[in-house]
Design a protein around this motif. Sequence first.
Motif, short mmCIF file in Angstrom:
data_model
loop_
_atom_site.label_atom_id
_atom_site.label_comp_id
_atom_site.label_asym_id
_atom_site.label_seq_id
_atom_site.Cartn_x
_atom_site.Cartn_y
_atom_site.Cartn_z
N ASP A 1 40.62 45.18 49.40
CA ASP A 1 39.55 45.48 48.56
C ASP A 1 38.18 46.03 49.30
N TYR B 1 39.51 42.80 53.21
CA TYR B 1 38.40 43.51 52.72
C TYR B 1 37.91 44.72 53.72
N HIS C 1 32.89 43.09 44.76
CA HIS C 1 32.75 43.64 45.91
C HIS C 1 32.19 42.93 47.01
N SER D 1 45.64 42.73 45.09
CA SER D 1 44.04 42.68 45.46
C SER D 1 43.06 42.40 44.26
N ALA E 1 40.66 44.25 42.78
CA ALA E 1 40.41 45.41 42.16
C ALA E 1 41.42 46.46 41.89
N GLN E 2 42.63 46.41 42.50
CA GLN E 2 43.49 47.21 42.46
C GLN E 2 44.81 46.86 42.64
#
Length: 590
Positions: free
Chosen positions: A267, A245, A386, A563, A565-566
């Motif tokens: 992330d 992160y 997040h 990851s 979110a990606q």
Amino acid sequence: MEDEAAAAAAGPVVGRVLGTADATPLTFWVAVEDGAYLQLDDVVVTERDLPEHDPITIAGVVTAVRARHEGVVFDSDVFLVADGTLPATIQEAAEITTTRVDPEVYVPPTPGALVHRAQGDARAGALYFDRMDRTIPMGFGRDGAPMFLNADFLDGSRGAHVSISGISGVATKTSFATFLLYSVFRSGVLGGAGETANTRALIFNVKGEDLLFLDHPNSRLNQATEDAYARLGLVAGPFPDVRVYAPPRVGDASGTPDVSSRLSGVDAFYWTLTEFCTDRLLPYVFADADDERQQYTMVVHSVTAHLARIAQPAEGGVAVDGTRLNSYADLVDYLVEQITDDATRGQWAGSAVGLGTVNAFARRLIGSKKDLSRLIRGDLAQRKPHQINTAESAQVTVVDLHNLPDRAQRFVVGVTLRTEFERKEKAGTAKPLLFVVLDELNKYAPREGTSPIKEVLLDIAERGRSLGVVLIGAQQTASEVERRIVANSAIRVVGRLDPAEASRPEYGFLPPAQRQRALLAKPGTMFVSQPEIPVPLCIEFPFPSWATRPAEAGPPPAATLRSIAQHATDPFAVVAHVGAGGISDDDIPF
């Protein structure tokens, strides 16, 4: 024949108990035989026969060694001896600090008794390894044989927490912390090797991007290092399950992670304005120990409570008394306006607070806008993952802080530790164990003053053992860390020390010779003190088998490139170009 077999099993003879120096049950001297030698940290064993009693085995560790000419009187005689004109004998002797007496009849060894270099079962008995039900390999002794840590004093069964001290950049504190984690995870002592069911780790990366590549094999790994891991019962390789992160880039409306060397499998973490208000995170904006000595802390807690009561979610931002706020800067400006207005000050800060105190709070709050605006957001989707949550992350969660200013680092550490600790409290079970690796502990839990972060760390040190939270704290100066945190650390580790620091009482557990040697210790050499063993063990741990900087990073397993979110466009484009404006390839220890 049986006595000869027992003596052979104990190890080769290296000398006899000295008769010209007092021998006590706790310390004695050994005259070293010609052709033999004893060095610091060697393990020796001797026996004493008692009437109407089984033989007493006395084992110990070499804590001092000396050599001298016997048969001379004056200092200048050394030249005559060297020229062969004056007869003299060179005699070496070693001081032994007793580690174990079995059975426990505390009598001194007999002068003239044979002393063996301990090996095999005799060595394990001298160092109490035979009494450890679960052992974690932590490196090699001076004799090249493995050294072990008692898992009972690491996982909370009988103790917990690790304190690592040493000079920055030389003591390799973080390298030892990560090696210890690797050994815990891969040895299978606390669960199946490589499984995440029983053990997890939360690592805060505060220096460079070196800890972002734990899941990459080290390209400098050679056969000798692999053999060293094998002798410890480990397989050399990277951490198999890692999630990284990083904070969003400054001014980036998309929330792209602020890293330059690792291009995938990362992330972004941040907090929404709603979370900031409802979770009462404002005190962590004022996380310096100096802050708690100021009167405006009363204002902090009053504003925090009032904000939590009246703030309402509003499509990413918050609405406070009908005012829509879309960013952290908006929130700060609104709060400053409310507490400096005579009509609303009492409602927010309380009626007994003076204007000077309110102004001090306002100045500190305004100063936080630049540091925290990219972490507390109203422009990013709330539903987008997040938050840092080790329960839903990988076995190893790395939180990158190195691009954040000091105030932002404190905020992230404080809020993350509080959230994780509360999550463990609600879970009601110590499993899975959570190891928290935090460098610069003296900054977050200083000896003087108090702060929200220090209170969380104290809670972890004092109650974390029962909840399955184990702190692995590293610092340059243990003398500047809160005493209760150091006192609650069952395992104490020392690398290279500054001379002034080595003289502090916090290092009283080190024998005088080890204190002096700590001033000279090379990278990779550590002195480890653990309960049951009365003398700290000098160990050397092997070179990391995972990448410790971008230039060492080999290709990771494909699974580590994912990851939350990606997804990487090019799954093999993991490491940015070194040099030419990219990452510096400066050499660092380990």
